[in-house]
Design an enzyme around this catalytic site. Structure first.
Site, PDB file in Angstrom:
ATOM      1  N   PRO A 153       0.819  -1.224   0.000  1.00  0.00           N
ATOM      2  CG  PRO A 153      -0.770  -1.553   1.684  1.00  0.00           C
ATOM      3  CD  PRO A 153       0.559  -2.048   1.198  1.00  0.00           C
ATOM      4  CD  GLU A 203       1.358  -6.601  11.595  1.00  0.00           C
ATOM      5  OE1 GLU A 203       1.096  -6.487  12.785  1.00  0.00           O
ATOM      6  OE2 GLU A 203       1.066  -7.618  10.941  1.00  0.00           O
ATOM      7  NE  ARG A 219      -6.806  -7.660 -20.700  1.00  0.00           N
ATOM      8  CZ  ARG A 219      -6.951  -6.601 -21.481  1.00  0.00           C
ATOM      9  NH1 ARG A 219      -6.101  -5.582 -21.379  1.00  0.00           N
ATOM     10  NH2 ARG A 219      -7.909  -6.532 -22.358  1.00  0.00           N
ATOM     11  CG  ASP A 253      -8.031  -3.236 -23.291  1.00  0.00           C
ATOM     12  OD1 ASP A 253      -8.904  -3.965 -23.757  1.00  0.00           O
ATOM     13  OD2 ASP A 253      -6.963  -3.620 -22.816  1.00  0.00           O
TER      14      ASP A 253
HETATM   15  C1  9WO Z   1      -1.008  -5.543   8.354  1.00  0.00           C
HETATM   16  C2  9WO Z   1      -1.244  -5.078   9.636  1.00  0.00           C
HETATM   17  C3  9WO Z   1      -1.758  -5.701  10.773  1.00  0.00           C
HETATM   18  C4  9WO Z   1      -1.883  -4.954  11.953  1.00  0.00           C
HETATM   19  C5  9WO Z   1      -1.504  -3.616  11.979  1.00  0.00           C
HETATM   20  C6  9WO Z   1      -1.008  -3.017  10.817  1.00  0.00           C
HETATM   21  C7  9WO Z   1      -0.880  -3.767   9.678  1.00  0.00           C
HETATM   22  N1  9WO Z   1      -0.434  -3.421   8.446  1.00  0.00           N
HETATM   23  C8  9WO Z   1      -0.466  -4.505   7.678  1.00  0.00           C
HETATM   24  C9  9WO Z   1      -0.049  -4.472   6.321  1.00  0.00           C
HETATM   25  O1  9WO Z   1       0.014  -3.435   5.694  1.00  0.00           O
HETATM   26  N2  9WO Z   1       0.295  -5.678   5.788  1.00  0.00           N
HETATM   27  C10 9WO Z   1       0.724  -5.759   4.426  1.00  0.00           C
HETATM   28  C11 9WO Z   1      -0.006  -6.917   3.776  1.00  0.00           C
HETATM   29  C12 9WO Z   1       2.197  -5.981   4.317  1.00  0.00           C
HETATM   30  C13 9WO Z   1       2.613  -6.055   2.865  1.00  0.00           C
HETATM   31  C14 9WO Z   1       1.793  -7.101   2.114  1.00  0.00           C
HETATM   32  N3  9WO Z   1       0.406  -6.888   2.390  1.00  0.00           N
HETATM   33  C15 9WO Z   1      -0.336  -6.122   1.551  1.00  0.00           C
HETATM   34  C16 9WO Z   1      -0.029  -5.681   0.295  1.00  0.00           C
HETATM   35  N4  9WO Z   1      -1.539  -5.653   1.870  1.00  0.00           N
HETATM   36  N5  9WO Z   1      -1.995  -4.891   0.876  1.00  0.00           N
HETATM   37  C17 9WO Z   1      -1.111  -4.898  -0.099  1.00  0.00           C
HETATM   38  C18 9WO Z   1      -1.285  -4.154  -1.311  1.00  0.00           C
HETATM   39  C19 9WO Z   1      -0.373  -4.276  -2.331  1.00  0.00           C
HETATM   40  C20 9WO Z   1      -0.547  -3.500  -3.454  1.00  0.00           C
HETATM   41  N6  9WO Z   1      -1.590  -2.651  -3.570  1.00  0.00           N
HETATM   42  C21 9WO Z   1      -2.491  -2.530  -2.581  1.00  0.00           C
HETATM   43  C22 9WO Z   1      -2.342  -3.272  -1.421  1.00  0.00           C
END
Ligand code: 9WO
Length: 260
Positions: free
Chosen positions: A92, A119, A157, A172
Site C-alpha cells: 500500500p 505487517e 494480456r 481497451d
Molecule cells: C497488516 C497489519 C496488521 C496490523 C496492523 C497493521 C498492519 N499493516 C499490515 C499491512 O500493511 N500488511 C501488508 C499486507 C504488508 C505487505 C503485504 N500486504 C499487503 C499488500 N496488503 N496490501 C497490499 C497491497 C499491495 C498493493 N496494492 C495494494 C495493497
C-alpha cells in the site's frame, strides 16, 4: 516475459494457470511464471520466515535472510534464461499503478514480484533488493499475492499473441487514456430498451464517431481527471461538445460549461 513470485502461498497462483487469457498465454509460452517460497530458504529447523518487530507492537515482520535468499535464487534462475529481472514489492506504500505502468512493465523482460505477508518486510530488504514498490489501490489486503496477480493479469494480456485480436488491447478501456464506450449485443430490444440505432446502421464511420463520442463523454462525466491528464485535440473537443449538448437540456447550460 518472465515473472518470478516470492510468496509464502505459492498455491494461490494456480488460479492464474487454470483458465482464461493468462492461463492460455502461460500455456503458449508467451509468459512464464515461477513461484519461490521463502520458507524453503529458511535455514533453522522450524523454517522461520517471520519475527517480532523491533520497538514492539502487534504482529510480525518478514525476516530478511529467507526473503533475500529466495530473491537471489529467483534472480539467478531468471538470469540463466537471459532475463535481467527487476524486483517489485507490492504494498500500500507503493506508487499507484495505471494502464501506462502496465505497458511499461510489459516492456521489461523479467520481474520478480515480492508478495509480503504479516505487517510487511524488514525495511533493509526493501533497501537492498527492491527496485520498485507498487500499489494497485488505496486499501490494505492480507498479503501481496492478490496484488501480484492483478499486475500479472493486466500485463500478460498486453503481450503480443495473448489476446485473440491483434489490436484488442489498444481498444481497451484506458487503452487510449479514455474510458470504454458502451457495448450491446442481441436482442435488439430488451426490457423496452433498444440498441442505439447508429450501431445497426452499417455505417462504420458513423459507428466509430459515436463510439469515440461516448468514450469522451463518459470519461468527462466519470473521470474528468483522466481527460485533464491526457488533453484533447480539436476534433475530440468538438465531439465532446456535441455530447454535452445532447446530454444537457437548456436548464443545465452551466454544467455543460464546466471544463474537465
Ligand atoms: C497488516 C497489519 C496488521 C496490523 C496492523 C497493521 C498492519 N499493516 C499490515 C499491512 O500493511 N500488511 C501488508 C499486507 C504488508 C505487505 C503485504 N500486504 C499487503 C499488500 N496488503 N496490501 C497490499 C497491497 C499491495 C498493493 N496494492 C495494494 C495493497
Amino acid at each position: 516475459m518472465r515473472f518470478d513470485v516470492i510468496t509464502l502461498f505459492p498455491e494461490q497462483f494456480r488460479i492464474l494457470s487454470e483458465e482464461g487469457v493468462v492461463a492460455r498465454a502461460l500455456k503458449r509460452g508467451i509468459a512464464d511464471l515461477v513461484t519461490w517460497n521463502p520458507r524453503g530458504f529458511a535455514t533453522d529447523a522450524q523454517h522461520t520466515v517471520d519475527d517480532r518487530p523491533y520497538g514492539g507492537g502487534p504482529g510480525m515482520v518478514m525476516k530478511v535472510e529467507p526473503l533475500r535468499a529466495a530473491i537471489d535464487a529467483a534472480k539467478s534462475a531468471a538470469a540463466a534464461t537471459g532475463c535481467e529481472s527487476r524486483v517489485a514489492y507490492l504494498s500500500p506504500q507503493g506508487r499507484p499503478l495505471g494502464q501506462a505502468d502496465m505497458r511499461r512493465i510489459a516492456a521489461t523482460s523479467g520481474w520478480i514480484l515480492l508478495a509480503g505477508r504479516y505487517e510487511g518486510v524488514d525495511e533493509r530488504l526493501i533497501e537492498s533488493r527492491v527496485d520498485e514498490e507498487w500499489s494497485i489501490g488505496d486499501y490494505v489486503l492480507s498479503g501481496g499475492e492478490l496484488a501480484a496477480m492483478v499486475v500479472m493479469d493486466a500485463v500478460i494480456r498486453l503481450l503480443p499473441g495473448a489476446l485473440g485480436h491483434a489490436d484488442s488491447a489498444l481498444q481497451d478501456s484506458h487503452g487510449d487514456g479514455l474510458l470504454d464506450c458502451p457495448h450491446y449485443t442481441r436482442p435488439e430490444v430488451i426490457d423496452g430498451r433498444a440498441v442505439p440505432a447508429v450501431l445497426l446502421s452499417g455505417d462504420h464511420a458513423a459507428i466509430e464517431r459515436w463510439r469515440r463520442q461516448q468514450a469522451l463523454g463518459r470519461t468527462w462525466e466519470r473521470r474528468p481527471d483522466m481527460l485533464r491528464a491526457r488533453g484533447l485535440d480539436a476534433a475530440d473537443w468538438a465531439l465532446l461538445d456535441e455530447y454535452k449538448r445532447g446530454r444537457d437540456g437548456p436548464d443545465t447550460a452551466q454544467a455543460a460549461e464546466q471544463e474537465p
